[in-house]
Design a protein around this motif. Structure first.
Motif, PDB file in Angstrom:
ATOM      1  N   GLU A  90      64.967   0.473 145.393  1.00  0.00           N
ATOM      2  CA  GLU A  90      65.735   1.295 146.333  1.00  0.00           C
ATOM      3  C   GLU A  90      65.570   2.783 145.985  1.00  0.00           C
ATOM      4  N   GLU A  91      65.562   3.060 144.667  1.00  0.00           N
ATOM      5  CA  GLU A  91      65.400   4.445 144.200  1.00  0.00           C
ATOM      6  C   GLU A  91      64.011   4.980 144.592  1.00  0.00           C
ATOM      7  N   ILE A  92      62.998   4.106 144.455  1.00  0.00           N
ATOM      8  CA  ILE A  92      61.619   4.494 144.809  1.00  0.00           C
ATOM      9  C   ILE A  92      61.525   4.804 146.308  1.00  0.00           C
ATOM     10  N   LEU A  93      62.095   3.923 147.128  1.00  0.00           N
ATOM     11  CA  LEU A  93      62.041   4.128 148.584  1.00  0.00           C
ATOM     12  C   LEU A  93      62.824   5.384 148.982  1.00  0.00           C
ATOM     13  N   GLU A  94      63.923   5.626 148.269  1.00  0.00           N
ATOM     14  CA  GLU A  94      64.732   6.821 148.524  1.00  0.00           C
ATOM     15  C   GLU A  94      63.908   8.082 148.238  1.00  0.00           C
ATOM     16  N   LEU A  95      63.175   8.029 147.097  1.00  0.00           N
ATOM     17  CA  LEU A  95      62.317   9.168 146.720  1.00  0.00           C
ATOM     18  C   LEU A  95      61.251   9.422 147.771  1.00  0.00           C
ATOM     19  N   SER A  96      60.657   8.318 148.275  1.00  0.00           N
ATOM     20  CA  SER A  96      59.530   8.476 149.207  1.00  0.00           C
ATOM     21  C   SER A  96      59.971   9.093 150.534  1.00  0.00           C
ATOM     22  N   ARG A  97      61.264   9.006 150.847  1.00  0.00           N
ATOM     23  CA  ARG A  97      61.743   9.592 152.102  1.00  0.00           C
ATOM     24  C   ARG A  97      61.930  11.097 151.979  1.00  0.00           C
ATOM     25  N   ASP A  98      61.908  11.597 150.762  1.00  0.00           N
ATOM     26  CA  ASP A  98      62.091  13.035 150.538  1.00  0.00           C
ATOM     27  C   ASP A  98      60.867  13.780 151.073  1.00  0.00           C
ATOM     28  N   PRO A  99      61.036  14.735 151.994  1.00  0.00           N
ATOM     29  CA  PRO A  99      59.852  15.419 152.549  1.00  0.00           C
ATOM     30  C   PRO A  99      59.081  16.222 151.489  1.00  0.00           C
ATOM     31  N   LYS A 100      59.738  16.549 150.371  1.00  0.00           N
ATOM     32  CA  LYS A 100      59.057  17.355 149.344  1.00  0.00           C
ATOM     33  C   LYS A 100      58.623  16.510 148.148  1.00  0.00           C
ATOM     34  N   ILE A 101      58.423  15.215 148.339  1.00  0.00           N
ATOM     35  CA  ILE A 101      58.099  14.330 147.211  1.00  0.00           C
ATOM     36  C   ILE A 101      56.823  14.774 146.494  1.00  0.00           C
ATOM     37  N   TYR A 102      55.818  15.202 147.266  1.00  0.00           N
ATOM     38  CA  TYR A 102      54.546  15.618 146.663  1.00  0.00           C
ATOM     39  C   TYR A 102      54.764  16.805 145.717  1.00  0.00           C
ATOM     40  N   GLU A 103      55.516  17.817 146.201  1.00  0.00           N
ATOM     41  CA  GLU A 103      55.771  19.006 145.370  1.00  0.00           C
ATOM     42  C   GLU A 103      56.581  18.628 144.132  1.00  0.00           C
ATOM     43  N   LYS A 104      57.516  17.704 144.303  1.00  0.00           N
ATOM     44  CA  LYS A 104      58.346  17.304 143.161  1.00  0.00           C
ATOM     45  C   LYS A 104      57.509  16.605 142.087  1.00  0.00           C
ATOM     46  N   LEU A 105      56.600  15.728 142.531  1.00  0.00           N
ATOM     47  CA  LEU A 105      55.745  15.035 141.566  1.00  0.00           C
ATOM     48  C   LEU A 105      54.811  16.021 140.861  1.00  0.00           C
ATOM     49  N   VAL A 106      54.301  16.988 141.628  1.00  0.00           N
ATOM     50  CA  VAL A 106      53.402  17.992 141.033  1.00  0.00           C
ATOM     51  C   VAL A 106      54.148  18.771 139.950  1.00  0.00           C
ATOM     52  N   GLN A 107      55.400  19.107 140.206  1.00  0.00           N
ATOM     53  CA  GLN A 107      56.185  19.858 139.219  1.00  0.00           C
ATOM     54  C   GLN A 107      56.543  19.001 138.011  1.00  0.00           C
ATOM     55  N   SER A 108      56.677  17.684 138.229  1.00  0.00           N
ATOM     56  CA  SER A 108      57.128  16.815 137.134  1.00  0.00           C
ATOM     57  C   SER A 108      55.982  16.293 136.286  1.00  0.00           C
ATOM     58  N   ILE A 109      54.734  16.496 136.738  1.00  0.00           N
ATOM     59  CA  ILE A 109      53.633  15.813 136.046  1.00  0.00           C
ATOM     60  C   ILE A 109      53.395  16.404 134.658  1.00  0.00           C
ATOM     61  N   ALA A 110      53.480  17.711 134.523  1.00  0.00           N
ATOM     62  CA  ALA A 110      53.322  18.334 133.201  1.00  0.00           C
ATOM     63  C   ALA A 110      54.172  19.596 133.164  1.00  0.00           C
ATOM     64  N   PRO A 111      55.492  19.426 133.075  1.00  0.00           N
ATOM     65  CA  PRO A 111      56.368  20.596 133.210  1.00  0.00           C
ATOM     66  C   PRO A 111      56.244  21.597 132.072  1.00  0.00           C
ATOM     67  N   THR A 112      55.767  21.140 130.900  1.00  0.00           N
ATOM     68  CA  THR A 112      55.708  22.077 129.770  1.00  0.00           C
ATOM     69  C   THR A 112      54.355  22.783 129.673  1.00  0.00           C
ATOM     70  N   ILE A 113      53.510  22.634 130.684  1.00  0.00           N
ATOM     71  CA  ILE A 113      52.214  23.335 130.689  1.00  0.00           C
ATOM     72  C   ILE A 113      52.246  24.357 131.811  1.00  0.00           C
ATOM     73  N   TYR A 114      51.972  25.605 131.466  1.00  0.00           N
ATOM     74  CA  TYR A 114      52.145  26.683 132.440  1.00  0.00           C
ATOM     75  C   TYR A 114      50.978  26.745 133.426  1.00  0.00           C
ATOM     76  N   GLY A 115      51.285  26.975 134.702  1.00  0.00           N
ATOM     77  CA  GLY A 115      50.244  27.209 135.711  1.00  0.00           C
ATOM     78  C   GLY A 115      49.466  25.957 136.070  1.00  0.00           C
TER      79      GLY A 115
END
Length: 415
Positions: free
Chosen positions: A89-114
């Motif tokens: 349910e949490e996964i499906l909830e996430l997928s409905r977020d229109p900004k899911i792509y941007e969120k995943l991009v930000q979460s993939i390596a948050p401690t690496i700059y740029g």
């Protein structure tokens, strides 16, 4: 049987134990359970067997083996991740977020700059395209391979290390310490059965997972040539001694390398500075040059970011929006259940871009170097499918095609 690498401390070597399987435990049906690299539970009897000496007599030393009578696999690729109804349910909830792509991009390596473009590509690589089998038996791979070529100290290895943590199943190897046999497979003398045995390498062990290869340029030519078949055909064929075998290696590869002279020469053409065989480079869908150029505003932000990390303060940028376990489950769910199909607008968009890029170099009958080949066309399709998978969508839209074209164009422009 070998200890799981994640249970070890530091530089310990994993302990090994020989297991003897016989009768129905080695039938083709149970063969999938005992694939190299899978985690298993073994029930059996511990036995001591005497070591046979070269002269034919028995040694006074004994070897321990387990005579197995039951084997149960603990994990089957990425599909091994158990997803409970609440997590689904949490996964499906996430997928409905229109900004899911941007969120995943930000979460993939948050401690690496740029490196935002590279992080976008890494998100798509995690999801991957769809594997297709044609009627004539030809298989088209779905895995997206990425190569990062860059100056030292630009954070390539950090990205690789982080990806090996995020991916549901992964291996990390470093070029100088990896040989062709260690990556693909090797045949070794089996002391116990007095014959030859097959040992799988990293690309086979991480089947349906991700292999991060650091320092790709430090590997010898013979060793890199062993990877050609594993990257495109996704099998490893071995013919040594009396063993002829084909192992599956449906593995995604993320590699990092340094340019020819250790770092980029700003006055030289970029393509000439990547010292890897062109046959190998061609198999990578995306190649990112990572340049380390001075730029006052950017350097100030970078210094601020890194010093804040050392101070222990979390800045706005490196807050992980989606945590690592959720990303793992999300990727596993998408790979298991979502197989997007191309729609006509996406089809036409990719076709238009490919044709225009192919013919942009020709001027009045003179043919110049071709910037893009049919392999890149397939790469575009894979990237577009991965983009649709991020949204858990069953169709590839024109927007997905544009995301793929955008990334490929970005790479081609830099090289």
């Amino acid at each position: 049987l070998e200890e799981a690498p994640e249970d070890l401390d530091g530089g310990e070597q994993p302990k090994r134990m020989n297991i003897f399987l016989k009768q129905d435990l080695v039938s083709p049906l149970s063969d999938k359970k005992t694939n190299p690299g899978s985690k298993i539970v073994v029930v059996g009897i511990l036995k001591e067997i005497p070591i046979i000496l070269a002269q034919g007599g028995k040694s006074t030393r004994f070897d321990l083996i387990i005579e197995a009578n039951y084997v149960e696999p603990l994990q089957e690729e990425f599909s091994s991740l158990e997803i409970s109804p609440e997590q689904k349910e949490e996964i499906l909830e996430l997928s409905r977020d229109p900004k899911i792509y941007e969120k995943l991009v930000q979460s993939i390596a948050p401690t690496i700059y740029g490196h935002d473009r590279i992080k976008e590509a890494l998100v798509l690589q995690l999801f991957g395209g769809c594997k297709k089998s044609q009627e004539d038996g030809v298989k088209r791979r779905g895995d997206i391979h990425i190569l990062l070529v860059g100056d030292p100290g630009s954070g390539k290895s950090q990205l690789l290390k982080r990806m090996s943590i995020v991916a549901p199943k992964s291996r990390f190897v470093s070029g100088k310490g990896a040989s062709g046999a260690g990556l693909t497979a090797s045949v070794v003398k089996d002391e116990f059965l007095r014959g030859w045995a097959l040992e799988a390498g990293a690309l086979v062990l991480a089947n349906k997972g991700l292999v991060c290869i650091d320092e790709l340029d430090k590997m010898t030519k013979e060793d890199t040539s062993a990877m050609h078949e594993a990257l495109e055909q996704q099998t490893v064929t071995i013919s040594k001694a009396n063993i002829q075998a084909t192992l599956r290696s449906e593995t995604t590869v993320l590699a990092a390398a340094n340019p020819k002279h250790g770092r980029f020469d700003p006055y030289e053409i970029l393509a000439k500075q990547i010292e890897l065989p062109s046959t190998l480079i061609n198999r990578f869908d995306l190649i990112f040059p990572v340049k380390d150029l001075p730029d006052e505003a950017k350097d100030e932000k970078l210094a601020h970011f890194i010093l804040n990390l050392h101070k222990g303060e979390r800045g706005e940028q490196e807050r992980q929006i989606v945590n690592t376990d959720t990303i793992k489950r999300y990727v596993a769910y998408a790979k298991q259940f979502i197989n997007p199909k191309l729609t006509d607008p996406a089809f036409n968009e990719i076709k238009r871009y490919f044709v225009s890029m192919r013919n942009s170099g020709t001027t009045e009958g003179k043919i110049q170097s071709i910037p893009i080949s049919a392999r890149q066309l397939e790469g575009l399709v894979r990237l577009a499918e991965a983009s649709a998978r991020v949204r858990l969508s069953k169709t590839v839209t024109k927007k997905d095609a544009q995301v793929a074209i955008d990334l490929l164009h970005h790479c081609l422009q830099l090289i």
